[in-house]
Scaffold this motif. Structure first.
Motif, short mmCIF file in Angstrom:
data_model
loop_
_atom_site.label_atom_id
_atom_site.label_comp_id
_atom_site.label_asym_id
_atom_site.label_seq_id
_atom_site.Cartn_x
_atom_site.Cartn_y
_atom_site.Cartn_z
N SER A 1 15.15 100.87 84.36
CA SER A 1 16.06 101.20 83.29
C SER A 1 14.66 100.15 81.88
CB SER A 1 17.53 100.71 83.11
OG SER A 1 17.41 99.49 83.68
N THR A 2 13.89 99.23 81.90
CA THR A 2 13.51 99.18 80.74
C THR A 2 12.94 100.41 79.77
OG1 THR A 2 11.21 98.80 82.50
CG2 THR A 2 12.94 96.97 82.51
N LEU A 3 12.76 99.82 78.57
CA LEU A 3 12.09 100.20 77.17
C LEU A 3 12.51 99.66 76.35
CD1 LEU A 3 11.81 102.95 76.05
CD2 LEU A 3 13.95 103.09 75.43
N ASP A 4 11.34 99.63 75.11
CA ASP A 4 11.32 98.64 74.24
C ASP A 4 10.22 99.55 73.00
OD1 ASP A 4 10.14 96.50 71.78
OD2 ASP A 4 8.38 96.35 73.02
N ILE A 5 11.87 99.69 72.50
CA ILE A 5 11.65 101.10 71.00
C ILE A 5 10.97 99.82 70.58
CG2 ILE A 5 13.54 101.95 69.59
CD1 ILE A 5 14.99 103.09 71.79
N ASN A 6 10.54 100.40 69.77
CA ASN A 6 9.91 99.55 68.16
C ASN A 6 9.15 98.99 67.89
OD1 ASN A 6 9.54 100.99 65.19
ND2 ASN A 6 11.68 99.31 64.75
N GLY A 7 8.49 98.38 69.26
CA GLY A 7 7.62 97.43 69.64
C GLY A 7 8.26 95.83 69.69
N GLY A 8 9.74 96.20 69.79
CA GLY A 8 11.21 94.92 69.77
C GLY A 8 11.25 94.90 68.71
N ARG A 9 10.92 95.28 68.01
CA ARG A 9 11.55 95.36 66.28
C ARG A 9 12.93 95.92 66.11
NH1 ARG A 9 6.70 96.13 64.86
NH2 ARG A 9 7.03 98.29 64.48
N PRO A 10 14.11 95.55 65.52
CA PRO A 10 15.42 96.00 64.91
C PRO A 10 14.87 97.35 64.71
CG PRO A 10 15.77 94.28 64.17
CD PRO A 10 14.18 94.21 64.11
N LEU A 11 15.57 98.71 65.06
CA LEU A 11 15.29 100.15 64.00
C LEU A 11 16.11 100.43 63.19
CD1 LEU A 11 14.05 103.10 65.79
CD2 LEU A 11 16.24 103.68 66.70
#
Length: 259
Positions: A5-15
């Motif tokens: 269930s791990t996922l890092d969206i946008n390099g850890g930055r807010p989308l």
């Protein structure tokens, strides 16, 4: 086994999101004369979209990484429609996992828009899973026609290949409907299992250039590997009923792409 269930969206930055988007006149017709005239007022933008990291957008708008853009239509602001918000966020998830390609998919039968259609189908499926409603875009649909009811409805009877038209949103509907058929028939606890397996398939795929049946097999395999053989059987049966398994035989001569 537990699904990843791990996922890092946008390099850890807010989308980032952009709401109430309006565009220059001539944007939809590529009229350069109108586009170059700063005196013309902006006009409504009747859509929403997720944009992966784009150097042009970053330089013009100062937005780093992927961004979700919500149009301000003639009568509806698309950021007010929860279905649309969920749908576009799932596109961001896809972009950060399987990275489904936007180009046509070639196989022994010819060319189709299956990869893009699966992307749209996943976005509709998870949006409906989150809301518990097979109708997608109830609020935004009023921007197109009064009383339309929804932009798309997963409670449809579409099958491959009679529904195929060469446009990703249209050609997604039998795929998302197969997933919804299964989910709607499952008890609540197994619905969560199905959702997790569908997400797991995004992590398991070795490529983003997939056919409908490629994706169906990945989802069924994730369920079997998790020990949920009964749900996997139901999923295979639903995909077979929709003409996706054992193989979705479709060739598209003219491919159209829309933003």
């Amino acid at each position: 086994r537990a699904f990843d269930s791990t996922l890092d969206i946008n390099g850890g930055r807010p989308l980032p999101t952009v709401s109430n988007l309006r565009v220059p006149q001539g944007f939809d017709t590529f009229d350069r004369r109108k586009l170059a005239d700063p005196e013309l007022p902006l006009v409504p933008y009747q859509n929403a979209f997720y944009s992966p990291e784009n150097p042009l957008f970053s330089s013009i708008y100062g937005l780093a990484g992927g961004t979700i853009w919500f149009g301000q239509g003639p009568s509806r602001d698309y950021s007010y429609d929860g279905d649309v918000v969920y749908h576009e966020f799932v596109h961001a998830v896809v972009d950060n996992t399987i990275q489904l390609v936007g180009s046509a998919h070639w196989d022994t039968w010819g060319v189709s828009v299956s990869s893009g259609a699966v992307n749209e189908g996943l976005a509709d499926y998870f949006s409906s899973a989150l809301t518990g409603d097979p109708k997608v875009g109830d609020y935004a649909a009023e921007d197109f026609a009064a009383g339309r009811g929804a932009i798309r409805d997963l409670g449809n009877d579409f099958v491959c290949a009679t529904t195929i038209a060469g446009e990703t949103h249209n050609d997604s509907q039998f795929f998302s409907a197969a997933l919804w058929d299964v989910r709607a028939a499952l008890p609540d606890i197994d619905r969560e299992v199905l959702d997790a397996a569908v997400y797991q398939s995004l992590l398991d795929s070795p490529t983003g250039d997939v056919s409908y049946d490629d994706m169906a097999e990945l989802m069924a395999a994730a369920l079997v590997q998790g020990g949920y053989d009964t749900v996997a059987t139901a999923l295979r049966e639903a995909f077979a009923k929709r003409g996706i398994l054992p193989e979705c035989l479709v060739t598209v001569v003219s491919v159209q792409w829309f933003g």
